[in-house]
Design an enzyme around this catalytic site. Sequence first.
Site, PDB file in Angstrom:
ATOM      1  N   VAL A  75      48.810  46.664  65.624  1.00 12.51           N
ATOM      2  CA  VAL A  75      48.905  45.476  66.532  1.00 12.51           C
ATOM      3  C   VAL A  75      47.962  44.560  66.113  1.00 12.51           C
ATOM      4  CG1 VAL A  75      48.566  44.717  69.043  1.00 12.51           C
ATOM      5  CG2 VAL A  75      49.843  46.976  68.544  1.00 12.51           C
ATOM      6  N   CYS A  76      46.759  44.904  65.687  1.00 12.06           N
ATOM      7  CA  CYS A  76      45.799  43.732  65.410  1.00 12.06           C
ATOM      8  C   CYS A  76      46.082  43.527  64.124  1.00 12.06           C
ATOM      9  CB  CYS A  76      44.487  44.597  65.474  1.00 12.06           C
ATOM     10  SG  CYS A  76      43.895  45.138  66.855  1.00 12.06           S
ATOM     11  N   GLU A  77      46.762  44.230  63.043  1.00  5.36           N
ATOM     12  CA  GLU A  77      47.262  43.696  61.767  1.00  5.36           C
ATOM     13  C   GLU A  77      48.087  42.908  61.790  1.00  5.36           C
ATOM     14  OE1 GLU A  77      49.876  45.459  58.345  1.00  5.36           O
ATOM     15  OE2 GLU A  77      48.063  46.522  58.759  1.00  5.36           O
TER      16      GLU A  77
END
Length: 170
Positions: free
Chosen positions: A60-62
């Site tokens: 998700v952060c990527e």
Amino acid sequence: MAETVTLKGNTVSLVGPALNVGDPAPEAVVVTKDLEEKRVGGAQGKVQLIITVPSLDTPVCETETKKFNEMVQGLGDKVDVTVVSMDLPFAEKRFCESFNIGNVTVASDFRYRDMEKYGVLIAEGALKGILARAVFIVDADGKVAYKQLVPEITQEPNYDEVMDKLKSMV
């Protein structure tokens, strides 16, 4: 008073004040992928987009970082964009090189843990000590103009809402 978010449905508390639109944006010092200190928040004479994420090593952060990198491309130097995590600068540098991240500054809060001033440091549970997912827009005068504390850590922010607000300010 500190706020809460959820991680896979379980409530977790955050450390620090609950900032609101109109509040002064605290100055915080983070460390870039090149080991240089960068000041975010406060009055800097230009709009700032400050994005906090738990770790670039998660899907998700990527995805979020890559999307913001693409979305802000046309804004040039009108907006200072910083993605902050607790990842070490060395890992952040590899991340940026792997995904050609160049339109945002990727930085770490490992040194001073200053993002606690934004109320986004996770206080308990499996992710204790890292940052919750949040987006702040700070106006040129150093006031919080927009805040999105993503209620479920495993979900992405509302990109359209962020970009609409940002574009209305530049």
